[in-house]
Design an enzyme around this catalytic site. Structure first.
Site, PDB file in Angstrom:
ATOM      1  N   GLY A  68       0.776  -1.236  -0.028  1.00  0.00           N
ATOM      2  CA  GLY A  68      -0.131  -0.066  -0.022  1.00  0.00           C
ATOM      3  C   GLY A  68       0.947   1.352  -0.076  1.00  0.00           C
ATOM      4  O   GLY A  68       2.014   1.060  -0.369  1.00  0.00           O
ATOM      5  N   ASN A  69       0.328   2.345   0.572  1.00  0.00           N
ATOM      6  CA  ASN A  69       1.167   3.780   0.314  1.00  0.00           C
ATOM      7  C   ASN A  69       0.553   4.427   1.603  1.00  0.00           C
ATOM      8  O   ASN A  69      -0.582   4.115   1.955  1.00  0.00           O
ATOM      9  CB  ASN A  69       1.206   4.337  -0.798  1.00  0.00           C
ATOM     10  CG  ASN A  69      -0.080   4.803  -1.464  1.00  0.00           C
ATOM     11  OD1 ASN A  69      -0.897   5.405  -0.800  1.00  0.00           O
ATOM     12  ND2 ASN A  69      -0.596   4.039  -2.461  1.00  0.00           N
ATOM     13  N   HIS A  70       1.179   5.638   1.909  1.00  0.00           N
ATOM     14  CA  HIS A  70       0.850   6.432   2.976  1.00  0.00           C
ATOM     15  C   HIS A  70      -0.403   7.502   2.598  1.00  0.00           C
ATOM     16  O   HIS A  70      -0.748   8.137   3.410  1.00  0.00           O
ATOM     17  CB  HIS A  70       1.838   7.087   3.561  1.00  0.00           C
ATOM     18  CG  HIS A  70       2.860   6.291   3.903  1.00  0.00           C
ATOM     19  ND1 HIS A  70       2.765   5.670   5.152  1.00  0.00           N
ATOM     20  CD2 HIS A  70       4.204   6.151   3.650  1.00  0.00           C
ATOM     21  CE1 HIS A  70       3.757   4.938   5.324  1.00  0.00           C
ATOM     22  NE2 HIS A  70       4.745   5.412   4.426  1.00  0.00           N
ATOM     23  N   SER A  71      -0.919   7.417   1.596  1.00  0.00           N
ATOM     24  CA  SER A  71      -2.214   8.403   0.947  1.00  0.00           C
ATOM     25  C   SER A  71      -3.367   8.252   2.195  1.00  0.00           C
ATOM     26  O   SER A  71      -3.745   6.982   2.643  1.00  0.00           O
ATOM     27  CB  SER A  71      -2.606   8.048  -0.126  1.00  0.00           C
ATOM     28  OG  SER A  71      -3.752   8.873  -0.524  1.00  0.00           O
ATOM     29  N   ALA A 118      -4.233   7.716  -4.828  1.00  0.00           N
ATOM     30  CA  ALA A 118      -2.866   7.329  -5.014  1.00  0.00           C
ATOM     31  C   ALA A 118      -2.864   5.777  -5.547  1.00  0.00           C
ATOM     32  O   ALA A 118      -2.688   4.923  -4.368  1.00  0.00           O
ATOM     33  CB  ALA A 118      -1.932   7.548  -3.631  1.00  0.00           C
TER      34      ALA A 118
END
Ligand code: C5P
Length: 399
Positions: A208-211, A277
């Protein structure tokens, strides 16, 4: 431009209150009907007599009018207004707004108002950057108030720094754009993608990512407050999802699910703002059982995810518009321009990671808005809410 708009101006007791005569004049000149509420302290900085003269209306300070003995009804005032602008906002009134400490007409009216509320804080530099003030301003934004961040410059204390109230011209412009935008959005429907996507590796792990989705949510809330219908397709986040009867919220996890939701809903909207994102790649195979650790290295093969925005660009009808987001770390403007062409966009909001307080997770952002005709405008560092207002107003003006 503000013909017939009913604007309530709340003035709290800071030195910048002396500028409010000018603000009221500018609003009245634009055709607005203005009523002012003062705190007791602010009447030492700006006289009720001069404000009632420039506004051509009675000025309210207390719960009752001492001369007529008439009760000043805060509920009526709150319901009367199309917009409540509070300028200057002092640290004291800010704290009262946050806690609901309604010991004056000003705060009771704030609590009764159903219209959008905008605040323009003004205080000394150390007060402005105090953690208490920051926390209170953040809470106010969480409560749906639009915060116009203080400007930098010479302060009444003689110090230089952040804490000056935005100038009356800037506030008037902001209000003008707010109403122009509002007229344009009534009856329109907009699709927004927001947040990250999670791409599963096995039943318990993902890439995943930090969005956080904050930017997309702020845009959705702005559009909803301006009368638009919104389809919000959101990836997983811990943030509070917007709530509204004009909102269709679709929660998704992966890029493929997000694409499916976009494909189902895109045909019925006037335009789309893609802030998500989206993970560019996903693990090729999703293990059915939790992947066990072993001694050696582990290798994962990734396959390309669909470009959701590109699909929308390829499938948009001539009466639909599209706005993408771009986060670039080098050659930003050129890459953003290329993206407009490659994905068939009308607008792109570019945020560079150059400024530390922009992008993922922060409550602030700064963007350069570009369009397909090579026009560009810069929105300086501000709360994501203010940036959302500006993006939405820009799209309303230019599509
Ligand atoms: O190509 P890039 O990822 O930089 O483009 C960013 C823009 O494209 C954003 O608006 C993002 O929401 C959208 N996007 C998308 N699907 C992807 C990748 C990006 O919708 N797979």
């Amino acid at each position: 431009m503000l013909q017939g708009k009913k604007i309530l101006v709340g003035v709290s007791g800071g030195i910048a209150a002396y500028k409010i005569n000018h603000l009221v004049r500018l609003l009245v000149k634009q055709g607005a009907v203005v009523k002012c509420i003062l705190t007791t302290a602010s009447s030492s900085f700006v006289s009720p007599l001069s404000l009632s003269t420039v506004s051509k209306n009675e000025v309210y300070t207390e719960f009752w009018n001492r001369e007529t003995g008439k009760w000043n009804n805060h509920v009526e005032l709150g319901l009367w207004a199309d917009l409540f602008i509070i300028a200057p906002l002092t640290a004291n009134s800010l704290a009262k707004m946050v806690s609901g400490l309604s010991d004056n007409l000003f705060i009771t009216t704030y609590l009764s108002a159903r219209c959008p509320v905008i605040v323009a804080p003004a205080m000394d530099l150390d007060m402005y950057k105090h953690p208490t003030t920051k926390r209170n301003l953040a809470q106010l934004q969480e409560d749906g108030v639009i915060v116009m961040p203080a400007a930098t410059g010479e302060l009444a204390s003689g110090l230089e720094g952040e804490g000056r109230m935005q100038e009356p011209e800037e506030i008037t412009n902001f209000i003008l754009n707010h109403f122009i935008s509002k007229n344009k959005w009534k009856g329109k429907k907009v699709l927004i993608t927001a947040g990250p996507t999670y791409e599963a590796m096995d039943p318990v792990r993902f890439i995943g990512n930090h969005s956080t989705g904050k930017m997309g949510f702020a845009i959705a809330e702005t559009l909803l407050s301006q009368g638009a219908e919104v389809v919000l397709i959101a990836g997983p986040t811990k943030e509070m999802y917007p709530e509204h009867n004009q909102l269709k919220l679709i929660k998704v996890t992966s890029a493929e699910e997000m694409l499916g939701a976009v494909q189902q809903n895109f045909h019925e909207v006037d335009g789309g703002i893609f802030t998500a994102a989206v993970a560019d790649y996903r693990p090729k195979d999703v293990a059915k059982q939790k992947i066990k650790k072993n001694e050696g290295e582990m290798q994962l093969t990734f396959v390309k995810n669909p470009d959701i925005l590109k699909w929308a660009g390829e499938n948009k009808k001539s009466n639909q518009w599209l706005c993408g987001f771009a986060l670039e770390t080098n050659n930003a403007i050129n890459n953003a321009k290329e993206k407009i062409a490659k994905k068939n966009l009308d607008f792109i909001a570019l945020n560079t990671l150059g400024d530390k307080a922009t992008g993922f997770g922060y409550s602030t952002n700064a963007v350069i808005m570009l369009d397909k005709n090579n026009n560009s405008v810069e929105f300086e560092l501000a709360s994501k809410q203010v940036i959302a207002e500006k993006i939405v107003a820009y799209i309303a003006k230019n599509n």
